[in-house]
Scaffold this active site. Structure first.
Site, short mmCIF file in Angstrom:
data_model
loop_
_atom_site.label_atom_id
_atom_site.label_comp_id
_atom_site.label_asym_id
_atom_site.label_seq_id
_atom_site.Cartn_x
_atom_site.Cartn_y
_atom_site.Cartn_z
N ASP A 13 1.19 -1.19 0.14
CA ASP A 13 -0.06 -0.01 0.07
C ASP A 13 0.87 1.09 0.06
OD1 ASP A 13 -1.78 2.09 0.77
OD2 ASP A 13 -2.19 1.48 2.59
N LYS A 76 3.38 11.18 -3.74
CA LYS A 76 2.28 10.47 -4.44
C LYS A 76 1.28 11.74 -5.17
CE LYS A 76 -1.49 7.22 -3.54
NZ LYS A 76 -1.82 6.25 -2.18
N GLU A 181 -7.36 1.05 -4.01
CA GLU A 181 -7.04 0.77 -2.44
C GLU A 181 -8.47 0.31 -1.89
OE1 GLU A 181 -5.57 4.47 -1.64
OE2 GLU A 181 -3.74 4.12 -2.61
N ASP A 207 -12.51 5.56 2.20
CA ASP A 207 -11.39 5.32 2.44
C ASP A 207 -10.76 6.67 2.25
OD1 ASP A 207 -8.50 4.91 2.46
OD2 ASP A 207 -8.75 3.72 0.74
#
Ligand code: AMP
Length: 621
Positions: A13, A76, A181, A207
């Site tokens: 992850d 990211k 995810e 999430d």
């Protein structure tokens, strides 16, 4: 990107703020969340550079306040984006490290490493984090790991997914699959609730992480996981909440002390750390202190925030989350009352106000908190990784069907309407053909532009690439050209066009879109990654030698304090030992980091043999 690399595969992850790695231990039939060298299950997605070394993870994060310009986080948020992107421009203002525009408007991070300027793209920084996670797994498993499933936010577009695969390649990893995810978290949830998922259940995964927000609606029935719809915001998460708090306290500091700290990276970094800590506290307490000694110009900053004020300054962000929740249900054409379980994932889903808004939205439904929000994604990725590994028998036999998050289409001329070829939330992998018709008589060529996005006008969407198809036979307008879109299991698109007439065919495939790194660049970065690795190893070797030296000096000094040893040594021996200790102490005290590792190691072996001699003397005494 294939099964050919057999053997163990891990799930990673790769988070905006923290990353997590897991493996399915076949012999134990369970997923292991792998802890790092500090014993933590998650590792900060942070890389730092100094005059002497490169650091990744906790060590990088811990020195951030003293070295803010060279401590890189949030890579990211840059991945697969352009420098001129509004989001990059806004983020840039808040980052203490420098970001400039590179070739083709690619954002480039600039740091100082070993006294020189170093330019890095987001893929390189992410590759360093992936390499660290791989190292953590290898240390735990005591064997090399080559294959990995890497997760991305469901809302990541084509370029962001491709860039993540490139980051894996630079880290020397074979990325066997990219998965979303929330889908990974749903796998973790489904396996946790194996028995209750025998009947069809509609699961809503919420999430909210450090930098991204994703929701997915899935149906789980027995071993089948089918994503119905997904929505999200690839730029909304815990860090935006931290930013709001930082802004709030910067104003307060200015009001109280008449000084502005907004241009001081070190002060901002320290304030941000204090805010993040306070935010976490506010998830279980109703008030939290924010204290930073000597924040700026020696002025201490002591303040506090109540949960009510925290909720007030962040309400807009929380409401934005709820709008996305609603959109996902609308896209899935499902009533909220049909949702059986709401699963919380991501560290920021612990915020009480977020939970309350979500519970209110789902009309009082209990939220599922049984899976660890920090680990669920890596857990699911590890299961998927094992499913894709050959020769491994003892794995749950799951069928996972994901969807494409954005509509994909073409426009024959820039600025015209977008003809959707694959609508958003279509199950992947998928292949669709669209028949393009020429606009003019005797048209001999056409420019085909490929877009992703939901806007009607093509130019309002994201242009993925374009190509020209030539050599049409003379024909009246309306002559057909087949344009075929293929999306693979990773959500990655390739487009081809073909003009089929009397034997005259033409075919073009977009393989490398404009933003992607070229193979040559990836190769260069792989080589550089090896150089970094060597340098890290050298630094570790030097550190070990220094440590050994320190230990030896201590032991020799202690031995020399013993009268019987002292009396048995001749004066020359004593003199030699003393001068060796002096040399060693000078080496350790010296700030000359450029001294070679061998200098330390030579000195260490000299001291070690002296220590052996003293031990022998002690035994004979
Ligand atoms: P993730 O990307 O899932 O690792 O989430 C990281 C984000 O969750 C960071 O922004 C953290 O500050 C945030 N976070 C972690 N724990 C809590 C908590 N107890 N309350 C609020 N936010 C949290």
């Amino acid at each position: 990107m294939a099964k050919e690399d057999q053997g163990l595969a891990i799930g990673i992850d790769l988070g905006t703020t923290y990353s997590c790695v897991a493996v399915l231990q076949e012999h134990l039939n369970r997923v292991e969340i792998i802890h790092n060298d500090q014993g933590d299950n998650t590792t900060p997605s942070c890389v730092a550079f100094t005059d002497h070394e490169r650091m990744i993870g906790n060590t990088a994060k811990n020195q951030a306040a003293t070295n803010p310009q060279n401590t890189v986080f949030d890579a990211k948020r840059l991945i697969g984006r352009k420098y001129s992107d509004d989001i990059v421009q806004k983020d840039k203002m808040l980052w203490p490290f420098k970001v400039i525009a590179g070739a083709d408007d690619k954002p480039i991070i600039v740091v100082q490493y070993k006294g020189e300027e170093k330019q890095l793209c987001a893929e390189e920084v992410s590759s360093m984090i992936l390499g660290k996670m791989r190292g953590i797994a290898e240390a735990f498993l005591e064997k090399p790991v080559k294959n990995a499933v890497v997760t991305v936010p469901a809302y990541f577009n084509d370029s962001q997914r491709k860039a993540t695969i490139d980051a894996g390649a630079i880290a020397g990893l074979n990325v066997v699959r990219i998965i979303s995810e929330p889908t990974a978290a749903a796998i973790a949830y489904g396996l946790d609730r194996r028995n209750s998922c025998v009947e069809k259940r509609n699961i809503f995964v919420f999430d909210l992480g450090g930098g991204t927000f994703d929701v997915s609606l899935l149906t789980i029935k027995d071993k089948n996981y089918h994503v119905k719809a997904t929505a999200g915001n690839s730029h909304l998460g815990g860090e935006d909440i931290d930013n709001k708090m930082v802004k709030y306290f910067v104003k307060e500091f200015k009001r109280k002390n008449k000084v502005d700290i907004s241009d001081n990276p070190r002060a901002l970094r320290r304030l941000r750390t204090a805010c993040e800590r306070a935010k976490r506290t506010l998830s279980f307490a109703i008030t939290s202190n924010v204290e930073v000694d000597a924040l700026f110009q020696g002025i201490d900053f002591y303040s506090s925030m109540t949960r009510a004020r925290f909720e007030e300054i962040n309400l807009e962000l929380f409401e934005e989350c709820m709008e996305t929740v609603e959109r996902c249900l609308t896209d899935a054409k499902m009533e909220k009352s049909s949702v059986h379980d709401v699963v919380l994932v991501g560290g920021s889903s612990r915020i009480p106000k977020v939970q309350q808004l979500l519970q209110d939205f789902f009309i009082g439904q209990d939220l599922c908190k049984s899976i660890n929000p920090d680990e669920a994604v890596a857990y699911g990725a590890a299961v998927q990784a094992t499913l894709l590994s050959e020769g491994i028998k003892n794995v749950p036999d799951l069928v996972i069907l994901d969807v494409t998050p954005l509509s994909l289409g073409i426009s024959a001329n820039v600025g015209k309407l977008m003809s959707v070829v694959i609508p958003k939330n279509t199950t992947i992998p998928v292949k669709r053909t669209h028949v393009y018709k020429t606009l003019h008589d005797n048209q001999s060529a056409v420019d085909i532009c490929v877009y992703e996005g939901e806007r009607t006008r093509a130019c309002d969407n994201n242009l993925l690439g374009f190509f020209k198809l030539r050599g049409f036979p003379r024909a009246p307008r309306g002559h057909p050209v087949d344009v075929t879109f293929v999306i693979d299991e990773n959500g990655i698109l390739s487009v081809s066009a073909e003009e089929k007439t009397t034997g005259n065919k033409n075919k073009i495939t977009i393989t490398n879109d404009k933003d992607r790194l070229f193979t040559k660049e990836i190769e260069r970065m792989i080589q550089e990654a090896e150089i970094y690795k060597d340098e890290d190893k050298k630094f570790l070797r030097k550190g070990r030698a220094k440590n050994g030296l320190d230990d030896c000096i201590y032991k020799i000094r202690k031995a020399l304090k013993k009268d019987d040893i002292n009396s048995l040594l001749c004066s020359k021996e004593k003199k030699d030992i003393c001068s060796a200790i002096n040399r060693a102490t000078n080496l350790l005290d010296g700030t000359n980091e450029k001294d070679d590792t061998v200098v330390f190691e030579d000195c260490l072996s000299e001291l070690q043999s002296m220590l052996e001699r003293l031990k022998a003397v002690d035994q004979n005494a």
